[in-house]
Write a protein that holds these residues in place. Structure first.
Motif, short mmCIF file in Angstrom:
data_model
loop_
_atom_site.label_atom_id
_atom_site.label_comp_id
_atom_site.label_asym_id
_atom_site.label_seq_id
_atom_site.Cartn_x
_atom_site.Cartn_y
_atom_site.Cartn_z
N ILE A 43 -4.71 -6.08 23.17
CA ILE A 43 -4.61 -5.68 24.57
C ILE A 43 -5.88 -4.88 24.93
O ILE A 43 -6.14 -3.83 24.32
CB ILE A 43 -3.33 -4.84 24.81
CG1 ILE A 43 -2.11 -5.70 24.43
CG2 ILE A 43 -3.25 -4.37 26.26
CD1 ILE A 43 -0.80 -4.95 24.41
N PRO A 44 -6.69 -5.40 25.87
CA PRO A 44 -8.02 -4.82 26.12
C PRO A 44 -7.99 -3.36 26.57
O PRO A 44 -8.91 -2.60 26.28
CB PRO A 44 -8.59 -5.69 27.24
CG PRO A 44 -7.76 -6.91 27.28
CD PRO A 44 -6.42 -6.57 26.71
N SER A 45 -6.92 -2.98 27.27
CA SER A 45 -6.86 -1.62 27.83
C SER A 45 -6.31 -0.59 26.84
O SER A 45 -6.19 0.58 27.16
CB SER A 45 -6.00 -1.62 29.10
OG SER A 45 -4.70 -2.06 28.77
N LEU A 46 -5.98 -1.03 25.62
CA LEU A 46 -5.46 -0.11 24.61
C LEU A 46 -6.47 0.05 23.47
O LEU A 46 -7.16 -0.91 23.10
CB LEU A 46 -4.14 -0.62 24.02
CG LEU A 46 -2.96 -0.82 24.99
CD1 LEU A 46 -1.73 -1.30 24.22
CD2 LEU A 46 -2.66 0.45 25.76
N THR A 47 -6.53 1.26 22.91
CA THR A 47 -7.39 1.50 21.75
C THR A 47 -6.83 0.78 20.53
O THR A 47 -5.70 0.28 20.55
CB THR A 47 -7.46 3.00 21.42
OG1 THR A 47 -6.14 3.43 21.04
CG2 THR A 47 -7.96 3.81 22.60
N GLU B 206 -3.62 2.32 19.59
CA GLU B 206 -2.52 1.98 20.51
C GLU B 206 -2.09 0.52 20.36
O GLU B 206 -0.91 0.20 20.49
CB GLU B 206 -2.95 2.27 21.96
CG GLU B 206 -3.09 3.76 22.24
CD GLU B 206 -3.88 4.07 23.51
OE1 GLU B 206 -3.83 5.23 23.94
OE2 GLU B 206 -4.56 3.16 24.06
N ASN B 207 -3.05 -0.37 20.07
CA ASN B 207 -2.69 -1.76 19.83
C ASN B 207 -1.75 -1.90 18.64
O ASN B 207 -0.83 -2.71 18.65
CB ASN B 207 -3.95 -2.61 19.60
CG ASN B 207 -4.43 -3.30 20.87
OD1 ASN B 207 -3.86 -4.29 21.30
ND2 ASN B 207 -5.47 -2.74 21.48
N PHE C 89 -11.89 0.87 21.92
CA PHE C 89 -11.24 -0.23 22.63
C PHE C 89 -11.76 -1.55 22.06
O PHE C 89 -12.86 -1.59 21.50
CB PHE C 89 -11.54 -0.13 24.13
CG PHE C 89 -10.85 1.03 24.79
CD1 PHE C 89 -9.53 0.91 25.23
CD2 PHE C 89 -11.50 2.24 24.95
CE1 PHE C 89 -8.88 1.98 25.82
CE2 PHE C 89 -10.86 3.33 25.55
CZ PHE C 89 -9.54 3.19 25.98
N GLN D 85 -15.30 -2.49 22.39
CA GLN D 85 -16.26 -1.68 21.64
C GLN D 85 -16.30 -2.05 20.17
O GLN D 85 -16.96 -1.39 19.37
CB GLN D 85 -15.90 -0.19 21.78
CG GLN D 85 -15.92 0.31 23.23
CD GLN D 85 -15.34 1.70 23.36
OE1 GLN D 85 -14.34 2.04 22.73
NE2 GLN D 85 -15.96 2.53 24.20
#
Ligand SMILES: Nc1ncnc2c1ncn2[C@@H]1O[C@H](COP(=O)(O)OP(=O)(O)O)[C@@H](O)[C@H]1O
Ligand SMILES: [Mg+2]
Length: 261
Positions: free
Chosen positions: A125-129, A132-133, A163, A166
């Protein structure tokens, strides 16, 4: 007569001692996809056993049926004919699931609690680190490790708060592996995990898989069409045109960093 009986009893003992360690037992697996008028025979009578803690490679050209076989092992698909028995061996209780006869609900439960999947594309999920993923999975698991432990295991201890954008492709795939193993699954199924990677980053991903297999004892199956990868596996199962053409046991395992492809 005497010797025949001895032979039989030895065979029984042998099969019993192997029986304990069998995780998957496939018999006569056929898979036919109906495409309008056309029938596609993806698997044509596959018999196979996979054993506790082993790392196996499923090797074969594109279209040989590898993904179909892995999807059946993972309860994502069911065979047209044949039986797929899953023995849950890591737990105290001896649980057996007939995946070929299971309901959708049973298959969902089976996937949720027993299987980790890794695919060619990482699906983070691109918006999660990274952390968090992985947490997305650990939050709904029964006895997970922490996201940090899972990320450490795949060599991403320094990347918790990055993320996906990155991270390199190989690092993203290692986050995907951390996510797959964080729930401590009994089985890890990987479909072309290095398919989108160059060999240098691919090796890091394979090292992570080998480490998970060796440190956690997770029964692991890795699909590839790349014969160079096969030397890191305990067993190499070759497929061609929907059939197993060869099963080879490697006497010595090669570390991914010494593989060449
Ligand atoms: N969902 C599907 N519908 C129709 N045909 C399929 C489907 N999935 C796979 N096939 C066909 O089954 C055969 C085996 O495919 P697959 O298991 O994906 O092979 P591999 O992973 O070795 O490339 C191929 O001919 C493929 O086109
Ligand atoms: Mg495939």
């Amino acid at each position: 007569m005497q010797s025949t009986q001895t032979q039989i009893s030895e065979n029984n003992q042998l099969s019993q001692s192997i029986e304990k360690e069998v995780v998957f037992e496939l018999e006569g697996i056929t898979k036919i996809y109906q495409m309008g008028e056309v029938q596609v025979h993806a698997l044509r009578g596959v018999d196979l056993k996979l054993y506790e803690g082993e790392l196996s490679v499923l090797l074969g050209p594109s279209g040989s049926g590898k993904s179909t076989l892995l999807n059946i092992l993972g309860g994502l698909d069911t065979p047209t004919k044949g039986s797929v028995i899953y023995h849950k061996v890591l737990d105290d209780k001896d649980e057996i699931i007939d995946l070929s006869a299971a309901s959708e609900h049973q298959l969902t439960e089976y996937r949720r609690f027993n299987v980790g999947f890794v695919f060619q594309f990482y699906n983070l999920i691109p918006s999660l680190t990274a952390r968090e993923n992985v947490a997305v999975v650990t939050e709904i698991a029964k006895a997970p490790m922490t996201p940090e432990q899972a990320l450490e295991l795949v060599g991403l201890g320094e990347r918790f708060d990055h993320f996906p954008a990155q991270l390199s492709g190989g690092e993203q795939q290692r986050v995907a592996i951390a996510r797959a193993i964080a729930k401590n699954p009994d089985v890890l199924l990987c479909d072309e995990p290095t398919g989108a990677l160059d060999s240098k980053t691919g090796i890091k991903v394979l090292e992570a898989l080998q480490r998970v297999n060796q440190e956690l004892g997770t029964t692991t199956a890795v699909i590839t069409h790349n014969a160079g990868i096969a030397q890191m596996a305990n067993r190499v199962i070759s497929l061609s045109d929907g059939q197993i053409t060869d099963i080879h046991t490697n006497k010595t395992l090669i570390s991914p960093k010494d593989l060449s492809w």
